[in-house]
Design a protein around this motif. Structure first.
Motif, PDB file in Angstrom:
ATOM      1  N   SER A  46      17.707  55.389  29.899  1.00 57.01           N
ATOM      2  CA  SER A  46      18.085  54.892  28.570  1.00 57.01           C
ATOM      3  C   SER A  46      19.306  55.609  28.018  1.00 57.01           C
ATOM      4  O   SER A  46      20.074  55.042  27.244  1.00 57.01           O
ATOM      5  N   ALA A  47      19.468  56.879  28.393  1.00 56.38           N
ATOM      6  CA  ALA A  47      20.585  57.693  27.909  1.00 56.38           C
ATOM      7  C   ALA A  47      20.810  58.820  28.901  1.00 56.38           C
ATOM      8  O   ALA A  47      19.929  59.143  29.700  1.00 56.38           O
ATOM      9  N   ILE A  48      21.985  59.426  28.827  1.00 53.39           N
ATOM     10  CA  ILE A  48      22.332  60.527  29.725  1.00 53.39           C
ATOM     11  C   ILE A  48      22.695  61.741  28.882  1.00 53.39           C
ATOM     12  O   ILE A  48      23.487  61.639  27.940  1.00 53.39           O
ATOM     13  N   LEU A  49      22.122  62.878  29.244  1.00 53.05           N
ATOM     14  CA  LEU A  49      22.421  64.145  28.589  1.00 53.05           C
ATOM     15  C   LEU A  49      23.215  65.009  29.559  1.00 53.05           C
ATOM     16  O   LEU A  49      22.730  65.354  30.636  1.00 53.05           O
ATOM     17  N   PHE A  50      24.438  65.346  29.199  1.00 52.78           N
ATOM     18  CA  PHE A  50      25.249  66.281  29.972  1.00 52.78           C
ATOM     19  C   PHE A  50      24.998  67.662  29.384  1.00 52.78           C
ATOM     20  O   PHE A  50      25.536  67.999  28.334  1.00 52.78           O
ATOM     21  N   GLU A  51      24.177  68.469  30.044  1.00 54.05           N
ATOM     22  CA  GLU A  51      23.833  69.764  29.473  1.00 54.05           C
ATOM     23  C   GLU A  51      24.894  70.816  29.742  1.00 54.05           C
ATOM     24  O   GLU A  51      24.956  71.821  29.074  1.00 54.05           O
ATOM     25  N   CYS A  52      25.743  70.603  30.709  1.00 49.42           N
ATOM     26  CA  CYS A  52      26.782  71.574  31.046  1.00 49.42           C
ATOM     27  C   CYS A  52      27.999  71.374  30.151  1.00 49.42           C
ATOM     28  O   CYS A  52      28.458  70.251  29.946  1.00 49.42           O
ATOM     29  N   THR A  53      28.549  72.456  29.637  1.00 50.20           N
ATOM     30  CA  THR A  53      29.711  72.349  28.754  1.00 50.20           C
ATOM     31  C   THR A  53      30.979  71.977  29.508  1.00 50.20           C
ATOM     32  O   THR A  53      32.011  71.745  28.893  1.00 50.20           O
ATOM     33  N   GLN A  54      30.911  71.910  30.828  1.00 46.29           N
ATOM     34  CA  GLN A  54      32.061  71.483  31.626  1.00 46.29           C
ATOM     35  C   GLN A  54      32.090  69.970  31.850  1.00 46.29           C
ATOM     36  O   GLN A  54      33.014  69.450  32.460  1.00 46.29           O
ATOM     37  N   LEU A  55      31.083  69.244  31.373  1.00 40.08           N
ATOM     38  CA  LEU A  55      30.970  67.814  31.655  1.00 40.08           C
ATOM     39  C   LEU A  55      31.594  66.858  30.635  1.00 40.08           C
ATOM     40  O   LEU A  55      31.822  65.693  30.969  1.00 40.08           O
ATOM     41  N   PRO A  56      31.888  67.253  29.396  1.00 41.12           N
ATOM     42  CA  PRO A  56      32.462  66.289  28.454  1.00 41.12           C
ATOM     43  C   PRO A  56      33.706  65.533  28.936  1.00 41.12           C
ATOM     44  O   PRO A  56      33.871  64.372  28.570  1.00 41.12           O
ATOM     45  N   PRO A  57      34.584  66.112  29.766  1.00 39.25           N
ATOM     46  CA  PRO A  57      35.729  65.319  30.220  1.00 39.25           C
ATOM     47  C   PRO A  57      35.337  64.063  31.014  1.00 39.25           C
ATOM     48  O   PRO A  57      36.157  63.159  31.179  1.00 39.25           O
ATOM     49  N   PHE A  58      34.102  64.014  31.489  1.00 43.58           N
ATOM     50  CA  PHE A  58      33.651  62.878  32.297  1.00 43.58           C
ATOM     51  C   PHE A  58      32.833  61.868  31.485  1.00 43.58           C
ATOM     52  O   PHE A  58      32.449  60.821  31.999  1.00 43.58           O
ATOM     53  N   SER A  59      32.546  62.170  30.244  1.00 40.14           N
ATOM     54  CA  SER A  59      31.663  61.325  29.430  1.00 40.14           C
ATOM     55  C   SER A  59      32.159  59.897  29.282  1.00 40.14           C
ATOM     56  O   SER A  59      31.385  58.953  29.438  1.00 40.14           O
ATOM     57  N   ASP A  60      33.428  59.715  28.966  1.00 39.32           N
ATOM     58  CA  ASP A  60      33.940  58.355  28.771  1.00 39.32           C
ATOM     59  C   ASP A  60      33.856  57.527  30.051  1.00 39.32           C
ATOM     60  O   ASP A  60      33.506  56.347  30.015  1.00 39.32           O
ATOM     61  N   SER A  61      34.175  58.138  31.192  1.00 37.05           N
ATOM     62  CA  SER A  61      34.104  57.407  32.462  1.00 37.05           C
ATOM     63  C   SER A  61      32.674  56.998  32.779  1.00 37.05           C
ATOM     64  O   SER A  61      32.427  55.878  33.245  1.00 37.05           O
ATOM     65  N   VAL A  62      31.731  57.895  32.513  1.00 35.24           N
ATOM     66  CA  VAL A  62      30.330  57.580  32.783  1.00 35.24           C
ATOM     67  C   VAL A  62      29.825  56.532  31.796  1.00 35.24           C
ATOM     68  O   VAL A  62      29.087  55.617  32.173  1.00 35.24           O
ATOM     69  N   ARG A  63      30.236  56.616  30.521  1.00 35.59           N
ATOM     70  CA  ARG A  63      29.869  55.592  29.540  1.00 35.59           C
ATOM     71  C   ARG A  63      30.352  54.214  29.999  1.00 35.59           C
ATOM     72  O   ARG A  63      29.623  53.228  29.939  1.00 35.59           O
ATOM     73  N   ALA A  64      31.596  54.161  30.444  1.00 39.77           N
ATOM     74  CA  ALA A  64      32.180  52.886  30.870  1.00 39.77           C
ATOM     75  C   ALA A  64      31.465  52.330  32.104  1.00 39.77           C
ATOM     76  O   ALA A  64      31.231  51.134  32.207  1.00 39.77           O
ATOM     77  N   ALA A  65      31.105  53.209  33.032  1.00 37.56           N
ATOM     78  CA  ALA A  65      30.487  52.769  34.284  1.00 37.56           C
ATOM     79  C   ALA A  65      29.014  52.411  34.139  1.00 37.56           C
ATOM     80  O   ALA A  65      28.507  51.563  34.866  1.00 37.56           O
ATOM     81  N   THR A  66      28.316  53.060  33.202  1.00 32.90           N
ATOM     82  CA  THR A  66      26.866  52.854  33.089  1.00 32.90           C
ATOM     83  C   THR A  66      26.451  52.052  31.858  1.00 32.90           C
ATOM     84  O   THR A  66      25.318  51.573  31.799  1.00 32.90           O
ATOM     85  N   ALA A  67      27.328  51.935  30.879  1.00 32.80           N
ATOM     86  CA  ALA A  67      26.996  51.305  29.597  1.00 32.80           C
ATOM     87  C   ALA A  67      25.811  51.995  28.922  1.00 32.80           C
ATOM     88  O   ALA A  67      25.013  51.374  28.237  1.00 32.80           O
ATOM     89  N   LYS A  68      25.701  53.309  29.132  1.00 34.91           N
ATOM     90  CA  LYS A  68      24.641  54.117  28.526  1.00 34.91           C
ATOM     91  C   LYS A  68      25.253  55.098  27.528  1.00 34.91           C
ATOM     92  O   LYS A  68      26.395  55.543  27.689  1.00 34.91           O
ATOM     93  N   PRO A  69      24.501  55.466  26.506  1.00 37.74           N
ATOM     94  CA  PRO A  69      24.995  56.520  25.613  1.00 37.74           C
ATOM     95  C   PRO A  69      24.984  57.859  26.352  1.00 37.74           C
ATOM     96  O   PRO A  69      24.042  58.170  27.090  1.00 37.74           O
ATOM     97  N   ILE A  70      26.052  58.630  26.172  1.00 32.76           N
ATOM     98  CA  ILE A  70      26.179  59.945  26.807  1.00 32.76           C
ATOM     99  C   ILE A  70      26.157  60.986  25.700  1.00 32.76           C
ATOM    100  O   ILE A  70      26.937  60.919  24.751  1.00 32.76           O
ATOM    101  N   PHE A  71      25.278  61.937  25.821  1.00 29.06           N
ATOM    102  CA  PHE A  71      25.184  63.039  24.875  1.00 29.06           C
ATOM    103  C   PHE A  71      25.694  64.295  25.571  1.00 29.06           C
ATOM    104  O   PHE A  71      25.148  64.719  26.577  1.00 29.06           O
ATOM    105  N   ASP A  72      26.758  64.875  25.024  1.00 24.48           N
ATOM    106  CA  ASP A  72      27.347  66.084  25.600  1.00 24.48           C
ATOM    107  C   ASP A  72      27.617  67.092  24.486  1.00 24.48           C
ATOM    108  O   ASP A  72      27.257  66.852  23.326  1.00 24.48           O
ATOM    109  N   ALA A  73      28.251  68.208  24.814  1.00 28.36           N
ATOM    110  CA  ALA A  73      28.508  69.255  23.822  1.00 28.36           C
ATOM    111  C   ALA A  73      29.407  68.765  22.690  1.00 28.36           C
ATOM    112  O   ALA A  73      29.219  69.146  21.531  1.00 28.36           O
ATOM    113  N   ILE A  74      30.363  67.909  23.001  1.00 33.50           N
ATOM    114  CA  ILE A  74      31.270  67.398  21.971  1.00 33.50           C
ATOM    115  C   ILE A  74      30.510  66.487  21.006  1.00 33.50           C
ATOM    116  O   ILE A  74      30.677  66.579  19.782  1.00 33.50           O
ATOM    117  N   VAL A  75      29.673  65.621  21.532  1.00 31.80           N
ATOM    118  CA  VAL A  75      28.855  64.733  20.696  1.00 31.80           C
ATOM    119  C   VAL A  75      27.950  65.575  19.794  1.00 31.80           C
ATOM    120  O   VAL A  75      27.788  65.274  18.613  1.00 31.80           O
TER     121      VAL A  75
END
Length: 165
Positions: A46-75
């Motif tokens: 239903s959603a993806i949690l990026f727990e690593c602080t190194q992952l936010p640069p990939f959030s938009d690409s994963v959002r676009a590819a999966t159509a899922k909400p991505i929760f990361d440190a920036i969010v």
């Protein structure tokens, strides 16, 4: 099975994270997106949690590819800051002063006393000159000093305040 945990430690381009190097974002992006897409195909995600602080640069690409909400440190930071911000769509809209566009100077540990600096693993001068001392996980410092360094103190359960009340 409420949670699906997927590691990205084996993604080409992501390995520098383990040696404090710089991640090759273009190289790692395809592998991280592929892992997330595969997980979404195999499981009901239903959603993806990026727990690593190194992952936010990939959030938009994963959002676009999966159509899922991505929760990361920036969010998470945006969520926290937005909770203290005026909502421009309705409400008072006049209770706070807008930012003037000028940056304030920041000096790490400037609010510590000399005796508090002495409790740190590094000296106060080194700490002020080298912010990476806080990032070194092999070094420890008392929690109250970390809170004082960051200017954050714990309030009631589930909340934090800036300490500048």
């Amino acid at each position: 099975d409420k949670y699906v945990i997927v590691g990205v430690e084996d993604v080409p381009g992501f390995e520098p994270i383990f040696t404090r190097g710089k991640i090759d974002i273009p190289k790692a992006e395809a592998g991280i997106v592929e892992k997330c897409v595969t997980a979404c195909r195999k499981h009901k995600i239903s959603a993806i949690l990026f727990e690593c602080t190194q992952l936010p640069p990939f959030s938009d690409s994963v959002r676009a590819a999966t159509a899922k909400p991505i929760f990361d440190a920036i969010v998470a930071c945006d969520f926290f800051i937005d909770a203290f911000s005026d909502n421009p769509r309705f409400g008072l809209r006049t209770w706070y002063k807008s930012w003037d566009g000028r940056h304030s100077s920041f000096h790490l540990a400037k609010n510590l006393t000399d005796s508090e600096k002495a409790q740190l693993v590094t000296t106060g001068e080194t700490l002020l000159e080298n912010n990476s001392a806080l990032q070194d996980k092999s070094k420890t410092m008392p929690a109250q000093l970390i809170n004082k360094l960051t200017g954050v103190r714990k309030g009631s359960i589930g909340s934090a305040t800036s300490g500048k009340e």
